[in-house]
Write a protein that holds these residues in place. Sequence first.
Motif, PDB file in Angstrom:
ATOM      1  N   ALA A 144      27.313  44.174 -27.686  1.00 43.48           N
ATOM      2  CA  ALA A 144      28.733  44.412 -27.448  1.00 43.48           C
ATOM      3  C   ALA A 144      29.105  45.855 -27.751  1.00 43.48           C
ATOM      4  CB  ALA A 144      29.561  43.449 -28.294  1.00 43.48           C
ATOM      5  N   GLU A 145      28.566  46.411 -28.816  1.00 44.84           N
ATOM      6  CA  GLU A 145      28.871  47.789 -29.177  1.00 44.84           C
ATOM      7  C   GLU A 145      28.271  48.767 -28.166  1.00 44.84           C
ATOM      8  OE1 GLU A 145      30.288  51.155 -31.134  1.00 44.84           O
ATOM      9  OE2 GLU A 145      30.903  49.047 -31.138  1.00 44.84           O
ATOM     10  N   LEU A 146      27.062  48.486 -27.692  1.00 41.88           N
ATOM     11  CA  LEU A 146      26.438  49.354 -26.695  1.00 41.88           C
ATOM     12  C   LEU A 146      27.251  49.388 -25.400  1.00 41.88           C
ATOM     13  CD1 LEU A 146      22.670  48.442 -27.179  1.00 41.88           C
ATOM     14  CD2 LEU A 146      23.675  50.713 -27.502  1.00 41.88           C
ATOM     15  N   ILE A 147      27.722  48.234 -24.969  1.00 44.09           N
ATOM     16  CA  ILE A 147      28.521  48.194 -23.741  1.00 44.09           C
ATOM     17  C   ILE A 147      29.846  48.925 -23.943  1.00 44.09           C
ATOM     18  CG2 ILE A 147      29.759  46.668 -22.166  1.00 44.09           C
ATOM     19  CD1 ILE A 147      26.712  46.835 -21.709  1.00 44.09           C
ATOM     20  N   ARG A 188      21.552  55.226 -27.847  1.00 43.41           N
ATOM     21  CA  ARG A 188      20.244  55.018 -28.454  1.00 43.41           C
ATOM     22  C   ARG A 188      20.074  53.537 -28.837  1.00 43.41           C
ATOM     23  NH1 ARG A 188      19.637  58.811 -26.139  1.00 43.41           N
ATOM     24  NH2 ARG A 188      19.062  60.939 -26.789  1.00 43.41           N
ATOM     25  N   PRO A 189      19.840  52.686 -27.845  1.00 43.63           N
ATOM     26  CA  PRO A 189      19.710  51.251 -28.129  1.00 43.63           C
ATOM     27  C   PRO A 189      18.391  50.933 -28.826  1.00 43.63           C
ATOM     28  CG  PRO A 189      19.190  51.691 -25.833  1.00 43.63           C
ATOM     29  CD  PRO A 189      19.686  52.986 -26.409  1.00 43.63           C
ATOM     30  N   SER A 190      18.401  49.877 -29.641  1.00 39.15           N
ATOM     31  CA  SER A 190      17.139  49.381 -30.194  1.00 39.15           C
ATOM     32  C   SER A 190      16.395  48.630 -29.093  1.00 39.15           C
ATOM     33  CB  SER A 190      17.407  48.455 -31.378  1.00 39.15           C
ATOM     34  OG  SER A 190      18.088  47.286 -30.954  1.00 39.15           O
ATOM     35  N   LEU A 191      15.137  48.310 -29.324  1.00 38.01           N
ATOM     36  CA  LEU A 191      14.339  47.641 -28.297  1.00 38.01           C
ATOM     37  C   LEU A 191      14.801  46.206 -28.048  1.00 38.01           C
ATOM     38  CD1 LEU A 191      10.731  48.906 -29.096  1.00 38.01           C
ATOM     39  CD2 LEU A 191      12.262  49.625 -27.244  1.00 38.01           C
ATOM     40  N   LEU A 220      17.882  49.609 -20.430  1.00 36.33           N
ATOM     41  CA  LEU A 220      17.886  50.457 -21.615  1.00 36.33           C
ATOM     42  C   LEU A 220      17.661  51.923 -21.251  1.00 36.33           C
ATOM     43  CD1 LEU A 220      15.999  48.349 -24.331  1.00 36.33           C
ATOM     44  CD2 LEU A 220      18.441  48.419 -23.757  1.00 36.33           C
ATOM     45  N   GLN A 221      16.878  52.170 -20.206  1.00 31.98           N
ATOM     46  CA  GLN A 221      16.674  53.553 -19.753  1.00 31.98           C
ATOM     47  C   GLN A 221      17.992  54.161 -19.258  1.00 31.98           C
ATOM     48  OE1 GLN A 221      14.589  51.006 -19.329  1.00 31.98           O
ATOM     49  NE2 GLN A 221      12.531  51.666 -18.751  1.00 31.98           N
ATOM     50  N   THR A 222      18.815  53.334 -18.620  1.00 30.24           N
ATOM     51  CA  THR A 222      20.112  53.835 -18.164  1.00 30.24           C
ATOM     52  C   THR A 222      21.016  54.153 -19.352  1.00 30.24           C
ATOM     53  OG1 THR A 222      19.981  52.664 -16.055  1.00 30.24           O
ATOM     54  CG2 THR A 222      22.180  53.260 -16.831  1.00 30.24           C
ATOM     55  N   LEU A 223      21.041  53.270 -20.348  1.00 26.05           N
ATOM     56  CA  LEU A 223      21.818  53.552 -21.553  1.00 26.05           C
ATOM     57  C   LEU A 223      21.381  54.880 -22.179  1.00 26.05           C
ATOM     58  CD1 LEU A 223      21.826  50.020 -23.250  1.00 26.05           C
ATOM     59  CD2 LEU A 223      23.718  51.098 -22.040  1.00 26.05           C
TER      60      LEU A 223
END
Length: 246
Positions: A135-138, A124-127, A115-118
């Motif tokens: 899927a959307e984050l990737i 801005r990923p949720s925890l 998540l730190q890399t994102l």
Amino acid sequence: MLRLSRAKTKARRPRLPDGIRIYAISDIHGCADLLQQMFTVIDRDLANLGSMRAIHVFLGDYIDRGPESRRTIDLLIERGLRHESVFLKGNHEAFLLEALQEPLQLQAWRRFGGLQTLTSYGLRPSLSPDASEQAELIRQLAIAIPPHHMRFLGGLRARFVCGDFFFVHAGVRPGVPLAKQEEHDLLWIREEFLQSDEKFGKYIVHGHTPVQQPDIRPNRANIDTGAYATGNLTLLTVQGDSLLAL
């Protein structure tokens, strides 16, 4: 400051070819400021190196856990343009590349600091993202990673050999010839390797398993000092049969 002890190595000491000095760093984990500080140390040394050939060897795990994965890769790419450099793959880079192909890997990757890399790439990923968010984050990450970063990640090597030294991220599997080592072991192995006193045919320089201070042994040297947690990033210089860890 640690050196390879002559008292512990009565047999022939591992050597680099004459005229070569290696600077090795492992497990930066997004600690770009610490990496920049080490470049300052190296540059100060290079100013007095004369005609000797200098090779920078980075042992993987450039991303995750720390706050600045993207900037870390930028610094490495820039360094590679100006200095002879070898970039090895760590298990964290392998995880990133897998997640880009299979979004559900994000659930496991986040336990490794993904998540730190994102976040470093502006997401801005949720925890605890659910399957649809993963899927959307990737998808967003694949867009956010610049092409030159993807070329860097795609060009990472599993190993580097120079003289009597074998540089790798995690270690090697005892009992298996170095030429036949599998990439998964080179990126992930721990206890079987760490507990072995085997002479592997080359002197192994590695990271992957954090130690409080550089662990210099007769058959291997571990230079992962847990930079993201301790603030200590180790630089190993190798010249001739001398190892010096800072």
